[in-house]
Design a protein around this motif. Structure first.
Motif, short mmCIF file in Angstrom:
data_model
loop_
_atom_site.label_atom_id
_atom_site.label_comp_id
_atom_site.label_asym_id
_atom_site.label_seq_id
_atom_site.Cartn_x
_atom_site.Cartn_y
_atom_site.Cartn_z
N LEU A 111 55.67 76.12 2.72
CA LEU A 111 54.78 76.05 3.88
C LEU A 111 55.28 75.04 4.91
CD1 LEU A 111 53.03 73.17 3.55
CD2 LEU A 111 51.92 74.47 1.75
N ILE A 112 54.69 75.12 6.10
CA ILE A 112 54.96 74.19 7.19
C ILE A 112 53.64 73.72 7.76
CG2 ILE A 112 55.97 73.90 9.50
CD1 ILE A 112 57.92 76.16 8.83
N VAL A 113 53.53 72.42 7.98
CA VAL A 113 52.41 71.86 8.72
C VAL A 113 52.97 71.13 9.93
CG1 VAL A 113 50.46 70.26 8.70
CG2 VAL A 113 50.99 71.61 6.65
N TRP A 114 52.63 71.63 11.10
CA TRP A 114 53.06 71.01 12.35
C TRP A 114 52.11 69.86 12.66
CZ3 TRP A 114 50.98 72.73 17.55
CH2 TRP A 114 51.63 72.07 18.60
N LEU A 350 55.89 85.76 16.67
CA LEU A 350 55.64 84.36 17.02
C LEU A 350 54.40 83.87 16.28
CD1 LEU A 350 56.16 81.84 18.89
CD2 LEU A 350 54.53 82.93 20.48
N LEU A 351 54.51 82.74 15.59
CA LEU A 351 53.39 82.15 14.88
C LEU A 351 52.98 80.87 15.60
CD1 LEU A 351 54.62 82.71 11.23
CD2 LEU A 351 53.19 84.19 12.64
N THR A 352 51.68 80.69 15.81
CA THR A 352 51.19 79.59 16.65
C THR A 352 50.08 78.80 15.95
OG1 THR A 352 49.62 81.10 17.73
CG2 THR A 352 51.77 80.79 18.80
N PRO A 353 50.42 78.11 14.87
CA PRO A 353 49.39 77.31 14.19
C PRO A 353 48.92 76.15 15.07
CG PRO A 353 51.56 76.78 13.34
CD PRO A 353 51.75 77.95 14.26
N LYS A 354 47.68 75.76 14.86
CA LYS A 354 47.20 74.51 15.45
C LYS A 354 47.88 73.33 14.76
CE LYS A 354 42.43 76.23 16.12
NZ LYS A 354 42.43 77.38 15.18
N ILE A 355 47.81 72.18 15.38
CA ILE A 355 48.27 70.97 14.72
C ILE A 355 47.49 70.79 13.42
CG2 ILE A 355 48.31 68.45 14.87
CD1 ILE A 355 48.82 68.79 17.89
N GLU A 357 47.39 72.88 10.85
CA GLU A 357 47.02 74.14 10.21
C GLU A 357 48.21 74.67 9.39
OE1 GLU A 357 44.91 78.37 11.52
OE2 GLU A 357 45.88 77.11 13.03
N PRO A 358 48.08 74.79 8.08
CA PRO A 358 49.24 75.20 7.26
C PRO A 358 49.72 76.61 7.61
CG PRO A 358 47.53 74.22 5.89
CD PRO A 358 46.92 74.44 7.25
N LEU A 359 51.03 76.76 7.68
CA LEU A 359 51.68 78.05 7.86
C LEU A 359 52.40 78.36 6.56
CD1 LEU A 359 53.94 78.98 10.91
CD2 LEU A 359 54.47 79.71 8.59
N PHE A 360 51.96 79.40 5.87
CA PHE A 360 52.53 79.76 4.58
C PHE A 360 53.70 80.73 4.78
CE2 PHE A 360 48.25 78.30 3.68
CZ PHE A 360 48.47 77.44 2.62
N GLN A 366 49.70 86.35 7.57
CA GLN A 366 48.94 85.25 8.19
C GLN A 366 49.03 85.34 9.71
OE1 GLN A 366 50.35 81.32 7.16
NE2 GLN A 366 48.38 80.36 7.60
N THR A 367 47.90 85.15 10.37
CA THR A 367 47.85 85.21 11.82
C THR A 367 47.20 83.94 12.37
OG1 THR A 367 45.72 86.36 11.79
CG2 THR A 367 47.71 87.73 11.87
#
Length: 375
Positions: A111-114, A350-355, A357-360, A366-367
């Motif tokens: 995962l990534i957390v920005w 393009l994936l646009t997580p909030k600060i 918000e985990p991106l798996f 996942q959207t």
């Protein structure tokens, strides 16, 4: 009378000289405080001098690169930067964000957390990785480059023990003295470009845990990771001296696949060469924001970012270097709005997580929302 005037002028002259000397001394003292770090010396400098990218005492980009494009003087550029009015330069209200407990995230999930701007927390192959953590200050002067409300939800105390700290270059918005001092006892290994370790060692890091890479150098900093340092078109420096350390992007090759981190960069032919070298790029993390037409050689304009994505053809991507600081004269939301528009037209994933918000990475369903849009 003439004698009195001469004495008065002489006194004023002495006072001006004293003021200039005091300001100069204070500036010199300030520039030598610990937060500015240190320049490479000794064996480290000897190794740097053998790099093909180190020419005449400084690192060079692969293409001729100036910091400013056009005929403007540096003074004119600074004046316009400071005093040009920009609509929506700073958000009117706190940014929406998600305060995820990083310690509670499942380590086995890639995962990534920005964390805003270019700061990222990742899980890859059950390892915790931290990239360019700037969680306290992006400036040597308090009160300058303040984080937007809502973008500053993470502080150093929220960061778990880190298996790998990855640094792209030594600019203040990527290498934060206070954050790194706070994390010093929680970092097991570090990878950074040539010369950057001089800062880290001066801040108390053990040189034995640091690996410095030149462009195209590869390393295996974790059991299931091959990491390659890649060219970026940028520059370095924390004080009055520039380009004594290198700047870089990275390719992280793990069981998930190839993950590209562009680093701060202007557009250049290196993107096509990265695609040729690595083939499939499963996920790209691209610089987007803090751009200016005058800086287009060292930061990508929106149209340059599109060219880079077209060169790389990543399966999925996200962008960073935006939504935390006003380091350029564009609306805070413009980088995201422009790349979202391009992604729709060109069918990028393009994936646009909030600060926060985990991106798996392994969840292709996942959207995310267009959270930057005004309601």
């Amino acid at each position: 009378m003439k004698s009195k005037n001469k004495n008065r002028l002489r006194l004023i002259g002495y006072i001006l000289i004293a003021v200039i000397l005091l300001v100069g001394a204070a500036t010199a003292i300030f520039l030598h405080t610990a937060r500015f770090g240190s320049l490479p010396t000794g064996a480290q400098l000897e190794r740097i001098s053998r790099s093909p990218h180190y020419v005449e005492g400084e690192f060079k980009n692969t293409s001729p690169t100036t910091l400013l494009v056009g005929d403007k003087s540096r003074l004119q550029g600074v004046w316009e930067f400071l005093f040009t009015d920009v609509k929506d330069l700073i958000p009117e209200k706190p940014l929406p964000s998600v305060k995820t407990n990083l310690n509670a995230l499942p380590l086995q999930e890639d995962l990534i957390v920005w964390m805003g701007h270019s700061s990222l927390y990742l899980h890859l192959d059950s390892a915790r990785i931290l990239i360019d953590p700037v969680l306290v200050s992006a400036s040597p002067v308090p009160g300058i480059n303040e984080a937007f409300p809502g973008s500053d939800i993470y502080r150093p105390e929220a960061i778990p023990s880190i298996d790998l700290l990855l640094i792209t270059h030594d600019h203040w918005d990527h290498l934060d003295y206070e954050t790194l001092r706070a994390l010093r006892d929680r970092v097991k290994a570090i990878v950074c470009p040539l010369g950057v370790s001089a800062h880290l060692i001066s801040w108390g890091y053990d040189p034995k845990i640091i690996r410095e890479l030149d462009w195209f150098d590869a390393s295996n900093p974790l059991p299931n990771m091959k990491l390659t340092a890649l060219p970026a078109r940028h520059f370095s420096g924390r004080g009055l001296t520039s380009n004594k350390s290198l700047w870089a992007g990275y390719m992280l090759q793990t069981s998930f696949g190839n993950i590209l981190l562009s680093g701060d960069t202007g557009y250049d032919e290196h993107f096509k060469k990265i695609k040729q070298q690595f083939g499939n790029i499963d996920f790209a993390i691209m610089e987007n924001g803090q751009y200016n037409e005058d800086w287009r050689y060292i930061h990508m304009l929106p149209e340059d970012l599109i060219r880079a994505i077209d060169d790389l053809q990543p399966n999925r991507l996200m962008t960073v270097h935006h939504s935390k600081y006003a380091l350029a004269r564009h609306a805070w939301y413009e980088p995201l709005a422009k790349i979202a528009e391009a992604a729709k037209a060109k069918q990028y994933t393009l994936l646009t997580p909030k600060i926060g918000e985990p991106l798996f990475l392994r969840d292709s369903t996942q959207t995310f929302t267009n959270w930057w849009e005004k309601n």
